[in-house]
Write an enzyme that holds these catalytic residues in place. Structure first.
Site, short mmCIF file in Angstrom:
data_model
loop_
_atom_site.label_atom_id
_atom_site.label_comp_id
_atom_site.label_asym_id
_atom_site.label_seq_id
_atom_site.Cartn_x
_atom_site.Cartn_y
_atom_site.Cartn_z
N HIS A 21 15.55 -35.86 -36.67
CA HIS A 21 16.72 -36.54 -36.12
C HIS A 21 17.21 -35.77 -34.90
CE1 HIS A 21 19.98 -39.48 -36.80
NE2 HIS A 21 20.71 -38.61 -36.12
N ASP A 37 28.58 -44.32 -43.88
CA ASP A 37 28.37 -43.85 -42.51
C ASP A 37 28.43 -45.02 -41.54
OD1 ASP A 37 27.69 -42.05 -40.39
OD2 ASP A 37 25.75 -43.04 -40.36
N ARG A 87 34.77 -44.72 -35.68
CA ARG A 87 34.84 -43.48 -34.87
C ARG A 87 34.56 -43.77 -33.42
NH1 ARG A 87 30.54 -39.95 -37.20
NH2 ARG A 87 31.15 -38.54 -35.56
N SER A 97 27.79 -37.44 -41.09
CA SER A 97 27.17 -38.71 -40.70
C SER A 97 25.65 -38.57 -40.64
CB SER A 97 27.75 -39.11 -39.33
OG SER A 97 26.93 -40.05 -38.70
N LYS A 139 22.52 -39.85 -43.70
CA LYS A 139 21.35 -40.71 -43.45
C LYS A 139 20.06 -39.99 -43.84
CE LYS A 139 22.69 -41.59 -39.12
NZ LYS A 139 24.05 -41.76 -38.62
N1 URA Z 1 24.53 -39.30 -34.58
C1 URA Z 1 24.91 -39.74 -35.81
O1 URA Z 1 24.10 -40.30 -36.54
N2 URA Z 1 26.17 -39.55 -36.20
C2 URA Z 1 27.10 -38.95 -35.42
O2 URA Z 1 28.22 -38.80 -35.84
C3 URA Z 1 26.69 -38.49 -34.15
C4 URA Z 1 25.39 -38.68 -33.74
#
Ligand code: URA
Length: 439
Positions: free
Chosen positions: A87, A166, A173, A188, A192
């Site tokens: 990620h 999320d 947000r 967040s 995931k």
């Molecule tokens: N990427 C994400 O998945 N969440 C965030 O809060 C910021 C970047």
């Protein structure tokens, strides 16, 4: 009453965080579950998010928030072997996943990954993949697992039943000034990663003008937080803090980035992109093959990029999802922009700065990204850099190509903006380091 039976008074929880008090697991689970159940209004949740953004969270609170965002559903990959995930916190020209995922799959390391769409001036992997004509990404967990088992590579967008907290909070947000909060970002991203069910994850935390977090110490703090959350959740997690002051590689914009990723998969030494892929890939492969030496792993990855194995894996994956595989051998046939303008340098010297934020938002405004929710993007527009930091150039040399949409009424302004991203100095500058830290 929430799904887990936690009864909370939202105003009390908001006030306690506003005062800087520590919240309990029940407070945090309760507020997230109540919001998902529709028992708390957007404005109350937004107030709570702002209180968290201003007051912060300690590690225990951040872990509790991560678990609350995951909710009850996890993706069961049905894999009996190691599965890798990766990620990035988002950057300009970041097409790392398009090279890294097929490269690892070609070495027999399966990759399963949920990716995002572009966010602000940072591009998203899903938008880039959709630039490949015909390609349809998996929509259901069954299709996702099928791709993983058939071609060793599965990528999808946000799945509706995965980390629902999320998805709900991220939307809020984005429009309430609460994106740039370390515990909110950490929870967040890690929600995931944990929900997606891989065996190990590598996180690429970007820092610099084109990144979510501009300051190195913030990026490092975020990386540490996410590694700690991963450890607590028994998910082996490595993190890299990498430079995002200038775009990664030379291409910015969806089709242009796909073409550059194909070039890297054919063994071209695309600057910064290939070194970053090898670094991140090495960390994941070291998890998959704990007995093998890193030098040997790296040599394997370089060989797979050079001898066509990584490219063949990408071709198999694109074909599996209905994409036009012919374009991989002939990327010049990818759809291209209506018009290309090449900008040149007015003085000689050394390129000392190429501002990723300026170029990223320029590409976004040309139509490569969205400025409004659900906007249709133009996959063909973007930029191609001919000069990067450290290059010596002479007056009249090419700096950047603008790949423009059919209608471009403000070309003068765009040209000035693009040129303003480049700083040329009379003295040589040291090459910036690509990798700041590896945790
Ligand atoms: N990427 C994400 O998945 N969440 C965030 O809060 C910021 C970047």
């Amino acid at each position: 009453m929430t799904a887990t039976g936690s009864r909370i008074d939202p105003l009390t929880v908001i006030n306690r965080k506003r005062r800087g008090d520590r919240l309990t697991d029940t407070d945090i689970t309760g507020i997230v579950e109540s919001y998902l159940a529709g028992d708390i209004a957007d404005y109350q949740m937004a107030a709570w998010l702002m209180a968290v953004a201003c007051r912060g969270m300690d590690p225990a609170e951040t872990s509790a928030l991560t678990q609350a965002l995951i909710g009850p559903a996890r993706l069961h990959l049905g894999a009996t072997t190691f599965v890798a995930d990766k990620h990035s916190t988002g950057g300009v020209g970041d097409k790392t996943t398009l090279v890294l995922a097929p490269l690892l799959a070609s070495l027999g390391i399966p990759v399963a990954k949920m990716s995002g769409r572009g966010l602000g001036h940072a591009g998203g992997t899903i938008d880039k993949l959709e630039a490949i004509p015909g390609l349809r990404l998996p929509q259901s967990p069954t299709q996702f697992r099928h791709a993983l088992h058939t071609v060793g590579l599965a990528m999808t967008g946000h799945a509706a039943d995965l980390a629902p907290g999320d998805q709900a909070l991220y939307r809020l947000r984005d429009v309430t000034g609460t994106v740039e909060s370390l515990p909110l970002i950490a929870a967040s991203i890690m929600s995931k990663k944990i929900a997606a069910g891989a065996s190990a994850v590598v996180l690429d935390v970007k820092t610099g003008s084109g990144a979510l977090l501009h300051r190195l110490e913030d990026a490092l703090g975020l990386a540490r937080m996410m590694v700690a959350i991963g450890q607590q959740a028994d998910l082996p997690t490595r993190a890299v803090v990498s430079n995002m002051d200038q775009p990664l590689g030379r291409a910015v914009g969806n089709t242009l980035e796909v073409a550059e990723a194909i070039a890297a998969l054919k063994g071209e030494p695309v600057p910064d992109l290939v070194p970053l892929v090898l670094h991140l890939g090495g960390l994941l492969a070291a998890h998959a093959w704990p007995d093998r030496h890193l030098t040997d792993i790296r040599a394997n990855m370089v060989a797979a990029l050079g001898d066509g194995r990584a490219l063949a894996s990408f071709r198999r994956w694109v074909g599996h999802h209905g994409g036009d595989v012919d374009l991989i051998d002939h990327p010049e046939r990818l759809p291209h922009a209506a018009r290309i303008e090449t900008l040149t340098a007015s003085t000689s010297g050394w390129v000392s700065h190429v501002d990723a934020a300026v170029l990223g938002s320029l590409a976004q405004h040309l139509g490569a990204g969205r400025t409004r929710l659900n906007q249709t993007i133009d996959h063909t527009v973007g930029l191609r850099l001919h000069a990067r930091v450290g290059d010596r150039i002479t007056a009249g040399a090419r700096l950047v190509e603008l790949h423009l949409p059919v209608a471009c009424p403000n070309l003068d302004h765009i040209t000035q903006l693009a040129l303003s991203a480049f700083t040329i100095t009379e003295v040589a500058v040291p090459m910036p380091s690509l990798i700041h830290h590896t945790l």
